[in-house]
Motif scaffolding. Structure first.
Motif, PDB file in Angstrom:
ATOM      1  N   SER A 185      20.841  13.924  24.150  1.00 51.90           N
ATOM      2  CA  SER A 185      20.867  14.783  22.959  1.00 51.90           C
ATOM      3  C   SER A 185      19.694  14.455  22.046  1.00 51.90           C
ATOM      4  O   SER A 185      19.426  13.286  21.746  1.00 51.90           O
ATOM      5  CB  SER A 185      22.188  14.605  22.224  1.00 51.90           C
ATOM      6  OG  SER A 185      21.979  14.371  20.842  1.00 51.90           O
ATOM      7  N   GLU A 186      19.008  15.494  21.595  1.00 50.24           N
ATOM      8  CA  GLU A 186      17.833  15.292  20.745  1.00 50.24           C
ATOM      9  C   GLU A 186      18.226  14.703  19.401  1.00 50.24           C
ATOM     10  O   GLU A 186      17.516  13.875  18.841  1.00 50.24           O
ATOM     11  CB  GLU A 186      17.083  16.626  20.565  1.00 50.24           C
ATOM     12  CG  GLU A 186      16.550  17.160  21.883  1.00 50.24           C
ATOM     13  CD  GLU A 186      15.588  18.338  21.727  1.00 50.24           C
ATOM     14  OE1 GLU A 186      15.132  18.593  20.613  1.00 50.24           O
ATOM     15  OE2 GLU A 186      15.305  18.978  22.756  1.00 50.24           O
ATOM     16  N   THR A 187      19.384  15.132  18.884  1.00 53.27           N
ATOM     17  CA  THR A 187      19.841  14.624  17.578  1.00 53.27           C
ATOM     18  C   THR A 187      20.060  13.117  17.644  1.00 53.27           C
ATOM     19  O   THR A 187      19.676  12.382  16.728  1.00 53.27           O
ATOM     20  CB  THR A 187      21.161  15.304  17.156  1.00 53.27           C
ATOM     21  OG1 THR A 187      21.348  16.464  17.939  1.00 53.27           O
ATOM     22  CG2 THR A 187      21.169  15.635  15.699  1.00 53.27           C
ATOM     23  N   ASN A 188      20.690  12.665  18.725  1.00 47.48           N
ATOM     24  CA  ASN A 188      20.931  11.223  18.860  1.00 47.48           C
ATOM     25  C   ASN A 188      19.629  10.446  18.993  1.00 47.48           C
ATOM     26  O   ASN A 188      19.505   9.333  18.494  1.00 47.48           O
ATOM     27  CB  ASN A 188      21.811  10.941  20.080  1.00 47.48           C
ATOM     28  CG  ASN A 188      23.247  11.336  19.834  1.00 47.48           C
ATOM     29  OD1 ASN A 188      23.642  11.556  18.688  1.00 47.48           O
ATOM     30  ND2 ASN A 188      24.016  11.432  20.901  1.00 47.48           N
ATOM     31  N   ILE A 227      16.730  11.222  17.669  1.00 50.24           N
ATOM     32  CA  ILE A 227      16.120  11.143  16.338  1.00 50.24           C
ATOM     33  C   ILE A 227      16.845  10.095  15.508  1.00 50.24           C
ATOM     34  O   ILE A 227      16.222   9.250  14.856  1.00 50.24           O
ATOM     35  CB  ILE A 227      16.190  12.523  15.624  1.00 50.24           C
ATOM     36  CG1 ILE A 227      15.363  13.557  16.385  1.00 50.24           C
ATOM     37  CG2 ILE A 227      15.700  12.407  14.181  1.00 50.24           C
ATOM     38  CD1 ILE A 227      15.598  14.982  15.941  1.00 50.24           C
ATOM     39  N   LYS A 228      18.180  10.131  15.579  1.00 48.20           N
ATOM     40  CA  LYS A 228      18.997   9.203  14.796  1.00 48.20           C
ATOM     41  C   LYS A 228      18.664   7.761  15.156  1.00 48.20           C
ATOM     42  O   LYS A 228      18.479   6.908  14.297  1.00 48.20           O
ATOM     43  CB  LYS A 228      20.480   9.489  15.084  1.00 48.20           C
ATOM     44  CG  LYS A 228      21.341   9.482  13.804  1.00 48.20           C
ATOM     45  CD  LYS A 228      22.810   9.469  14.165  1.00 48.20           C
ATOM     46  CE  LYS A 228      23.420  10.866  14.165  1.00 48.20           C
ATOM     47  NZ  LYS A 228      24.733  10.900  14.814  1.00 48.20           N
ATOM     48  N   ASN A 233       9.408  15.430  18.220  1.00 50.44           N
ATOM     49  CA  ASN A 233      10.568  15.815  18.996  1.00 50.44           C
ATOM     50  C   ASN A 233      10.157  16.494  20.297  1.00 50.44           C
ATOM     51  O   ASN A 233      10.717  16.246  21.357  1.00 50.44           O
ATOM     52  CB  ASN A 233      11.430  16.753  18.156  1.00 50.44           C
ATOM     53  CG  ASN A 233      12.874  16.631  18.521  1.00 50.44           C
ATOM     54  OD1 ASN A 233      13.318  15.544  18.911  1.00 50.44           O
ATOM     55  ND2 ASN A 233      13.595  17.718  18.433  1.00 50.44           N
ATOM     56  N   HIS A 263       7.688  15.968  12.322  1.00 57.00           N
ATOM     57  CA  HIS A 263       8.992  15.701  12.947  1.00 57.00           C
ATOM     58  C   HIS A 263       9.202  16.578  14.174  1.00 57.00           C
ATOM     59  O   HIS A 263       9.638  16.102  15.222  1.00 57.00           O
ATOM     60  CB  HIS A 263      10.114  15.956  11.938  1.00 57.00           C
ATOM     61  CG  HIS A 263      10.068  14.994  10.769  1.00 57.00           C
ATOM     62  ND1 HIS A 263      10.903  15.090   9.700  1.00 57.00           N
ATOM     63  CD2 HIS A 263       9.288  13.922  10.531  1.00 57.00           C
ATOM     64  CE1 HIS A 263      10.634  14.121   8.834  1.00 57.00           C
ATOM     65  NE2 HIS A 263       9.653  13.400   9.322  1.00 57.00           N
ATOM     66  N   ASP A 323      15.192   6.757  13.820  1.00 52.28           N
ATOM     67  CA  ASP A 323      15.218   6.593  12.363  1.00 52.28           C
ATOM     68  C   ASP A 323      15.941   5.309  11.964  1.00 52.28           C
ATOM     69  O   ASP A 323      15.533   4.609  11.037  1.00 52.28           O
ATOM     70  CB  ASP A 323      15.886   7.811  11.704  1.00 52.28           C
ATOM     71  CG  ASP A 323      15.004   9.055  11.810  1.00 52.28           C
ATOM     72  OD1 ASP A 323      13.863   8.910  12.294  1.00 52.28           O
ATOM     73  OD2 ASP A 323      15.449  10.143  11.430  1.00 52.28           O
TER      74      ASP A 323
END
Lengths: 134, 332
Positions: free
Chosen positions: B85-88, B90-91, B157, B153, B94
């Motif tokens: 997952s792309e969101t994970n 990034i998280k 990604n 950003h 960060d």
């Protein structure tokens, strides 16, 4: 290679004011690093590949205009992709992508499939359907 | 947020990221050392894998292998994560930056906007370090660049989730443990042994035999594939050798620099002699690139030039075979 032999040719990097690091020997034969602006054989090799790609783009464009292939084929070449890369970007089997190269099949594609291609090529669906023929 | 990361330019991305990350974590190790201990010198010819419509030739092992081997041989612990997952992804990055951990990433080259357009191909085994983040950008230390740079950003990604061969899948890595006492000597010997084994492997497409195999193919290409394709393939060899970070000639110089450093650490004079010899072999690779580029630039139609090139490559293979046999003996 000795430090004084480190090539300082005009290359693709020097156009952007970039230099690359190389390992070379100093006058005592000890290794050190030096910066290079470019090397002609590399520039030639690179421009050979770029030419090769431009040729394929031109051919694809002609084929689209003659209605032999769909614009997908043209945009694939334009984005420097091959079928393997394109199929993994759109998440479809290679045989399916190849099928979409046929103008007839392309004409019947659903919005959602077209959207996948458009997003991959970073264009709109309208641009995907109609390539610029200027 | 920004970490106190120091950028050092390097000749090759994976060595550079490894060396820079380890330096940041208090282990001062040069790029050639990383390359030598991680057994970065390699050769493989993969006819069925096409890169830009020509058969793939790689002068380096699989992406990630150099750092992994280095870590194993020095007893370091590296944490590696891939994400679906792309969101994970990034998280996790960060979170690392918040905790002051510069992180290595495997990325695709095509969307690296700071590269000249001519360099942007679908090649997914590039490495860089992210060392900070602003409202709009990520702060990037790309080891092949002279200075640090940035990506938005969205751009970062995109390169983290590039698709195709060796898709990085957001891959992120960073050292989590570095032992106080490391066995540098032992690691160097293991690295050298591994490289000798690879380069002298009894397989037709790997190492010295692989070079020989390609040399023989060069003779056949103009007849079998036609001059146009033969020239394209030749350009590909040079491009892989010199341009897209898989390095042929340049890698020989890094390896020679490694042998020079190793000669001091192991107190082994023979390695210094071999370092000079490797430098000479590197120069031969460069001569080969010069000759090959002449052939496809002038679109020479004489079959003869291909034979000359082939012979040049065969001579390199012979030299390397002798070299790696000597190297194997030198560390016994």
């Amino acid at each position: 290679m000795k430090t004084e032999e480190v090539p300082q040719d005009k290359g693709n990097l020097s156009n952007k004011n970039m230099k690359e690091l190389v390992y070379a020997t100093d006058e005592k034969g000890n290794y050190t690093t030096a910066l290079s602006t470019g090397w002609e054989p590399k520039t030639i090799a690179l421009s050979n590949s770029i030419e090769e790609i431009s040729e394929r783009i031109a051919i694809a464009k002609l084929q689209v205009e003659n209605n032999e292939v769909s614009p997908i084929c043209y945009y694939m070449e334009l984005c420097r992709m091959d079928i393997g890369v394109l199929s993994s970007y759109v998440g479809m089997w290679q045989w399916r992508v190849k099928r979409h190269f046929k103008p007839k099949v392309f004409a019947g594609l659903s919005e959602s499939v077209l959207k996948k291609y458009a997003e991959t090529f970073n264009i709109t669906i309208a641009e995907l359907k109609q390539i610029k023929t200027s | 947020m920004e970490t106190n990361f120091t950028h050092h330019q390097s000749a090759h991305c994976e060595n550079g990221v490894a060396s820079n990350l380890l330096k940041h974590n208090g282990l001062n190790i040069s790029e050639p050392m990383v390359f030598g201990i991680g057994s970065g010198l390699f050769f493989v010819y993969i006819p069925f894998l096409k890169v830009n419509y020509a058969p793939a030739i790689s002068y380096r092992p699989m992406p990630g292998l150099i750092f992994n081997k280095l870590a194993k041989r020095l007893g370091l612990k590296i944490k590696r994560q891939k994400f679906s997952s792309e969101t994970n992804a990034i998280k996790a990055l960060d979170e690392n930056l918040k905790n002051n951990i510069p992180s290595g990433l495997q990325v695709g080259v095509y969307n690296l906007t700071y590269f000249p357009d001519e360099y942007r191909f679908h090649f997914n085994a590039h490495n860089l370090v992210v060392y900070g983040k602003t409202e709009t950008d990520y702060l990037i230390s790309d080891p092949v660049m002279e200075n640090v740079t940035t990506l938005t950003h969205a751009e970062l990604n995109k390169v983290r989730f590039a698709k195709g061969a060796f898709a990085p899948r957001g891959q992120m890595y960073y050292p989590i443990q570095i032992p106080v006492n490391i066995d540098l000597k032992g690691a160097i010997i293991k690295g050298i042994k591994n490289t000798c084994r690879d380069m002298l492997a009894p397989m037709p497409i790997i190492g010295v035999r692989g070079i020989r195999y390609v040399a023989k193919l060069i003779k056949k290409w103009p007849v079998k594939e036609g001059i146009k394709k033969a020239n394209h393939y030749l350009a590909q060899i040079v491009r892989m050798q010199e341009e897209i970070g898989t390095g042929g000639g340049g890698f020989r110089f890094i390896y020679a620099a490694f042998l020079q450093e190793a000669s001091v650490i192991l107190d082994n004079k023979e390695l210094q002699v071999l370092s000079l010899e490797m430098t000479a072999i590197g120069d031969m690779w460069r001569d080969f690139a010069v000759e090959a580029s002449r052939v496809y630039k002038n679109r020479s139609t004489k079959v003869d030039v291909y034979n000359t090139l082939s012979d040049e490559l065969l001579a390199i293979a012979d030299k390397e075979e002798v070299f790696f046999k000597k190297l194997r003996l030198a560390i016994k």
